[in-house]
Design a protein around this motif. Structure first.
Motif, PDB file in Angstrom:
ATOM      1  N   GLN A  21      22.491  35.974 -35.783  1.00 53.71           N
ATOM      2  CA  GLN A  21      23.189  36.014 -34.502  1.00 53.71           C
ATOM      3  C   GLN A  21      24.691  35.858 -34.704  1.00 53.71           C
ATOM      4  O   GLN A  21      25.487  36.563 -34.075  1.00 53.71           O
ATOM      5  CB  GLN A  21      22.660  34.920 -33.571  1.00 53.71           C
ATOM      6  CG  GLN A  21      21.246  35.172 -33.084  1.00 53.71           C
ATOM      7  CD  GLN A  21      20.677  33.970 -32.365  1.00 53.71           C
ATOM      8  OE1 GLN A  21      20.821  32.839 -32.818  1.00 53.71           O
ATOM      9  NE2 GLN A  21      20.005  34.219 -31.249  1.00 53.71           N
ATOM     10  N   HIS A  53      21.088  32.387 -28.488  1.00 52.95           N
ATOM     11  CA  HIS A  53      19.973  32.181 -27.571  1.00 52.95           C
ATOM     12  C   HIS A  53      18.663  32.319 -28.322  1.00 52.95           C
ATOM     13  O   HIS A  53      18.525  33.175 -29.198  1.00 52.95           O
ATOM     14  CB  HIS A  53      19.990  33.223 -26.441  1.00 52.95           C
ATOM     15  CG  HIS A  53      21.153  33.088 -25.531  1.00 52.95           C
ATOM     16  ND1 HIS A  53      21.649  34.155 -24.827  1.00 52.95           N
ATOM     17  CD2 HIS A  53      21.929  32.030 -25.199  1.00 52.95           C
ATOM     18  CE1 HIS A  53      22.671  33.761 -24.093  1.00 52.95           C
ATOM     19  NE2 HIS A  53      22.869  32.476 -24.310  1.00 52.95           N
ATOM     20  N   GLU A  74      18.944  41.786 -25.682  1.00 53.16           N
ATOM     21  CA  GLU A  74      20.192  41.099 -26.007  1.00 53.16           C
ATOM     22  C   GLU A  74      20.288  40.802 -27.501  1.00 53.16           C
ATOM     23  O   GLU A  74      21.346  40.938 -28.113  1.00 53.16           O
ATOM     24  CB  GLU A  74      20.279  39.790 -25.224  1.00 53.16           C
ATOM     25  CG  GLU A  74      21.473  38.923 -25.596  1.00 53.16           C
ATOM     26  CD  GLU A  74      21.347  37.511 -25.049  1.00 53.16           C
ATOM     27  OE1 GLU A  74      21.820  37.284 -23.923  1.00 53.16           O
ATOM     28  OE2 GLU A  74      20.782  36.653 -25.753  1.00 53.16           O
ATOM     29  N   GLN A  75      19.179  40.401 -28.097  1.00 50.78           N
ATOM     30  CA  GLN A  75      19.159  39.960 -29.491  1.00 50.78           C
ATOM     31  C   GLN A  75      18.620  41.031 -30.455  1.00 50.78           C
ATOM     32  O   GLN A  75      18.277  40.732 -31.593  1.00 50.78           O
ATOM     33  CB  GLN A  75      18.301  38.693 -29.616  1.00 50.78           C
ATOM     34  CG  GLN A  75      18.831  37.519 -28.823  1.00 50.78           C
ATOM     35  CD  GLN A  75      20.141  36.986 -29.369  1.00 50.78           C
ATOM     36  OE1 GLN A  75      20.389  36.992 -30.571  1.00 50.78           O
ATOM     37  NE2 GLN A  75      20.992  36.520 -28.467  1.00 50.78           N
ATOM     38  N   PRO A 101      25.145  35.906 -28.733  1.00 51.15           N
ATOM     39  CA  PRO A 101      24.972  34.536 -28.232  1.00 51.15           C
ATOM     40  C   PRO A 101      23.834  33.837 -28.990  1.00 51.15           C
ATOM     41  O   PRO A 101      22.868  34.478 -29.387  1.00 51.15           O
ATOM     42  CB  PRO A 101      24.584  34.724 -26.759  1.00 51.15           C
ATOM     43  CG  PRO A 101      24.903  36.129 -26.422  1.00 51.15           C
ATOM     44  CD  PRO A 101      24.935  36.905 -27.697  1.00 51.15           C
ATOM     45  N   SER A 127      27.641  38.598 -33.997  1.00 50.21           N
ATOM     46  CA  SER A 127      28.449  38.113 -32.873  1.00 50.21           C
ATOM     47  C   SER A 127      27.653  38.106 -31.563  1.00 50.21           C
ATOM     48  O   SER A 127      28.150  38.528 -30.511  1.00 50.21           O
ATOM     49  CB  SER A 127      29.712  38.959 -32.702  1.00 50.21           C
ATOM     50  OG  SER A 127      30.496  38.899 -33.858  1.00 50.21           O
TER      51      SER A 127
END
Length: 144
Positions: free
Chosen positions: A4, A12, A34-35, A10, A8
């Motif tokens: 992560q 999470h 998102e990931q 978040p 760059s």
């Protein structure tokens, strides 16, 4: 966390679906999207998990489903309140869903459009009964 940081993204954690919370499936898909880069990096680094790396088709399906379901999350949350009456909201919400939220958009994928049509068909079938429609109309009219 290292992947992560390198990407760059978040910091999470992934979200697990909960059968008692409808929105958890959507939240899980949003977090995977998102990931995505970190997930791909971690899975691709190990021979035993390399076959689990999401393909572009997997990502496209997640994006299409998320695009169709995301607008419904706010309505679902509002209608599932326990501290206030929500029956009177139902008819206006159904109208708004039919008139605007679930309309086909130019940027929708075929899958997103198909999901929207299925949701609308479900709502139309569920609330097609004239007695139910009258009850919802009265509840909406009487709510101060």
């Amino acid at each position: 966390m290292r992947a992560q940081n390198e990407q760059s993204l978040p910091l999470h954690k992934l979200i697990t679906e909960s059968p008692t919370r409808w929105g958890s499936r959507l939240q899980m898909m949003e977090r995977v999207l998102e990931q995505e880069k970190a997930i791909t990096q971690v899975l691709a680094a190990d021979k035993k998990t390399r076959h689990l790396v999401p393909t572009w088709q997997d990502i496209q399906v997640l994006e299409s489903v998320t695009a169709a379901l995301k607008p419904l999350q706010d309505f679902t949350d509002a209608l599932s309140g326990e501290a206030y009456v929500s029956m009177s909201y139902l008819k206006p919400v159904i109208h708004l869903l039919k008139a605007e939220v679930l309309n086909r958009n130019e940027g929708d994928t075929g899958l997103t459009q198909e999901i929207k049509v299925k949701v609308l068909d479900y709502w139309n079938d569920k609330y097609a009964d004239p007695a139910t429609d009258e009850l919802l109309s009265v509840a909406t009219f009487l709510d101060p």
